[in-house]
Scaffold this motif. Structure first.
Motif, PDB file in Angstrom:
ATOM      1  N   TRP A  48      11.628  70.235 -14.071  1.00 44.86           N
ATOM      2  CA  TRP A  48      10.190  69.909 -14.700  1.00 44.86           C
ATOM      3  C   TRP A  48       9.265  70.189 -13.151  1.00 44.86           C
ATOM      4  O   TRP A  48       8.078  70.620 -13.403  1.00 44.86           O
ATOM      5  CB  TRP A  48      10.231  68.779 -15.249  1.00 44.86           C
ATOM      6  CG  TRP A  48       8.832  68.161 -15.397  1.00 44.86           C
ATOM      7  CD1 TRP A  48       8.276  67.135 -14.786  1.00 44.86           C
ATOM      8  CD2 TRP A  48       7.710  68.623 -16.252  1.00 44.86           C
ATOM      9  NE1 TRP A  48       7.009  66.833 -15.223  1.00 44.86           N
ATOM     10  CE2 TRP A  48       6.868  67.734 -16.242  1.00 44.86           C
ATOM     11  CE3 TRP A  48       7.517  69.735 -17.120  1.00 44.86           C
ATOM     12  CZ2 TRP A  48       5.463  67.841 -16.948  1.00 44.86           C
ATOM     13  CZ3 TRP A  48       6.316  69.852 -18.049  1.00 44.86           C
ATOM     14  CH2 TRP A  48       5.207  69.134 -17.711  1.00 44.86           C
ATOM     15  N   TRP A  51       8.808  73.592 -12.119  1.00 47.25           N
ATOM     16  CA  TRP A  51       7.711  74.140 -13.238  1.00 47.25           C
ATOM     17  C   TRP A  51       6.335  73.962 -12.899  1.00 47.25           C
ATOM     18  O   TRP A  51       5.603  74.766 -13.010  1.00 47.25           O
ATOM     19  CB  TRP A  51       8.455  73.989 -14.584  1.00 47.25           C
ATOM     20  CG  TRP A  51       7.706  74.760 -15.684  1.00 47.25           C
ATOM     21  CD1 TRP A  51       8.013  76.139 -16.099  1.00 47.25           C
ATOM     22  CD2 TRP A  51       6.219  74.386 -16.399  1.00 47.25           C
ATOM     23  NE1 TRP A  51       6.999  76.446 -17.055  1.00 47.25           N
ATOM     24  CE2 TRP A  51       6.139  75.361 -17.395  1.00 47.25           C
ATOM     25  CE3 TRP A  51       5.433  73.250 -16.510  1.00 47.25           C
ATOM     26  CZ2 TRP A  51       5.115  75.659 -18.055  1.00 47.25           C
ATOM     27  CZ3 TRP A  51       4.313  73.331 -17.230  1.00 47.25           C
ATOM     28  CH2 TRP A  51       4.359  74.321 -18.308  1.00 47.25           C
ATOM     29  N   ARG A  55       2.750  76.037 -11.429  1.00 52.84           N
ATOM     30  CA  ARG A  55       1.429  76.393 -12.037  1.00 52.84           C
ATOM     31  C   ARG A  55       0.229  75.627 -11.671  1.00 52.84           C
ATOM     32  O   ARG A  55      -0.463  75.281 -12.162  1.00 52.84           O
ATOM     33  CB  ARG A  55       1.873  76.078 -13.545  1.00 52.84           C
ATOM     34  CG  ARG A  55       2.565  77.165 -13.937  1.00 52.84           C
ATOM     35  CD  ARG A  55       3.337  76.806 -15.199  1.00 52.84           C
ATOM     36  NE  ARG A  55       4.248  77.820 -15.790  1.00 52.84           N
ATOM     37  CZ  ARG A  55       5.535  78.233 -15.176  1.00 52.84           C
ATOM     38  NH1 ARG A  55       5.862  77.583 -14.150  1.00 52.84           N
ATOM     39  NH2 ARG A  55       6.359  79.179 -15.739  1.00 52.84           N
ATOM     40  N   TYR A  70       6.124  73.941 -21.569  1.00 52.49           N
ATOM     41  CA  TYR A  70       7.376  73.908 -20.720  1.00 52.49           C
ATOM     42  C   TYR A  70       8.473  73.915 -21.548  1.00 52.49           C
ATOM     43  O   TYR A  70       9.733  74.445 -21.614  1.00 52.49           O
ATOM     44  CB  TYR A  70       7.508  72.353 -19.831  1.00 52.49           C
ATOM     45  CG  TYR A  70       8.807  72.222 -19.176  1.00 52.49           C
ATOM     46  CD1 TYR A  70       9.200  73.171 -18.163  1.00 52.49           C
ATOM     47  CD2 TYR A  70       9.715  71.327 -19.446  1.00 52.49           C
ATOM     48  CE1 TYR A  70      10.403  72.974 -17.622  1.00 52.49           C
ATOM     49  CE2 TYR A  70      10.769  70.849 -18.886  1.00 52.49           C
ATOM     50  CZ  TYR A  70      11.194  71.966 -17.984  1.00 52.49           C
ATOM     51  OH  TYR A  70      12.405  71.705 -17.194  1.00 52.49           O
ATOM     52  N   ALA A  73       9.093  77.555 -22.495  1.00 51.72           N
ATOM     53  CA  ALA A  73       9.523  78.074 -21.397  1.00 51.72           C
ATOM     54  C   ALA A  73      11.140  77.842 -21.400  1.00 51.72           C
ATOM     55  O   ALA A  73      12.008  78.633 -21.219  1.00 51.72           O
ATOM     56  CB  ALA A  73       9.067  77.786 -20.142  1.00 51.72           C
ATOM     57  N   THR A  77      14.695  80.489 -21.958  1.00 58.06           N
ATOM     58  CA  THR A  77      15.611  80.610 -20.595  1.00 58.06           C
ATOM     59  C   THR A  77      16.914  80.948 -21.180  1.00 58.06           C
ATOM     60  O   THR A  77      17.345  80.284 -22.205  1.00 58.06           O
ATOM     61  CB  THR A  77      15.481  79.229 -20.181  1.00 58.06           C
ATOM     62  OG1 THR A  77      14.241  78.887 -19.537  1.00 58.06           O
ATOM     63  CG2 THR A  77      16.606  79.313 -18.870  1.00 58.06           C
TER      64      THR A  77
END
Length: 330
Positions: A48, A51, A55, A70, A73, A77
């Motif tokens: 996390w 990620w 960004r 998230y 995303a 995955t």
């Protein structure tokens, strides 16, 4: 970048030392978790944070919208092992770990609210488990394959499989066992271990499992030229004396299953034996609460999910009610 010093409600927040890694370690130290679970949670939070960094999102200023993004995303995955998208249960578990991390930061007054709370989490069917189970005949075949093995690790492998099959241990519980954890209690051979949640538990060893463990320790003591009472350290060890790891146990289960001719051998795991333990115990009439206690489940619904035969119509209580009525009518 994390900014623990951000102000809220007009008062300064207490300073938090270091960066997110320090927060994570402090959080993990305050949880009663196995080392395996700690590692998983550490990876979940690390993913996390990575990620967010990609960004330019400050994790302490993240909103539920960021968590939702998230989550999407994660759903896209591909799992390294299967090459397929992560399951809803896996995504839910990772977001659950993240939520626990944020709860900890809220308690530290590092932020006002947990952004995961309002996020959209995947719906998980609590009555379903993705673990591939085993029938009683398949468990017998697996044990027979272990019995037929020869070589320097054969006795150890038989002991490991017997502990998994007869006690339904988690793989982390199995590999954490030490020789000193073996004992007796009220005439029972027993083993003590730390279960999920950090709770110390004790289980009885069946005669078959006790025999397998004793045979292994006798062989190990002879190889080390000591007596069995002189043995110390991990219960299950490698050829070099190191503690057996979970990956070795996974490989062992699959190798023996393949030898036993079990069709789904490539999809099995030590957890498959845990599921088989619950299913067989319930099929043999062991009360749900006793199976729950043996498996260390806090919620009986978890135990029911492990029981693969729970929807078998042979066990429909309607039959018991009808039979009782027939007996009353004489």
């Amino acid at each position: 970048m994390l900014r623990p010093e951000v102000l809220a409600r007009g008062s300064a927040r207490p300073a938090l030392p270091g960066g997110p890694a320090d927060f994570t370690e402090a959080w993990l130290r305050n949880r009663r978790l196995s080392e395996h679970t700690r590692d998983a949670y550490r990876r979940d939070v690390g993913a996390w944070l990575a990620w967010c960094a990609g960004r330019e999102i400050d994790p302490l200023r993240a909103t539920f919208l960021d968590v939702n993004a998230y989550g999407r995303a994660l759903e896209a995955t591909l799992a390294a092992r299967t090459g397929r998208p992560l399951t809803p249960a896996t995504v839910a578990r990772r977001l659950s770990a993240l939520s626990s991390w944020y709860d900890f930061l809220v308690k530290l007054r590092a932020l006002d609210a947990n952004p995961v709370t309002a996020a959209d989490r995947p719906r998980v069917d609590r009555d379903h488990s993705a673990t591939v189970g085993l029938t009683p005949d398949e468990v017998d075949a697996l044990l027979a394959a272990a019995e037929a093995e020869t070589g320097p690790t054969a006795a150890r492998n038989r002991a490991a499989i017997a502990l998994l099959a007869d006690l339904g241990l988690r793989v982390g519980e199995l590999i954490s066992l030490d020789v000193a954890d073996l004992g007796t209690e009220r005439g029972h051979r027993s083993v003590r271990f730390v279960g999920k949640g950090g709770k110390v538990r004790r289980r009885a060893l069946t005669p078959g499992t006790a025999y397998a463990v004793d045979a292994y320790l006798t062989a190990r003591a002879a190889a080390q030229r000591v007596t069995v009472p002189e043995l110390t350290g991990p219960l299950l060890v490698t050829a070099t004396g190191a503690r057996l790891d979970r990956h070795s146990v996974f490989r062992l289960v699959r190798r023996l299953a393949r030898t036993a001719g079990i069709a789904a051998w490539a999809k099995l795991s030590p957890h498959s034996l845990r599921h088989a333990f619950a299913t067989t115990a319930r099929a043999e009439g062991v009360p749900l609460e006793d199976v729950q206690d043996a498996m260390g489940h806090a919620d009986p619904r978890t135990t029911r999910r492990y029981d693969r035969d729970r929807h078998n119509l042979d066990r429909d209580p309607a039959y018991a009610i009808w039979a009782a009525r027939a007996r009353r009518r004489g």
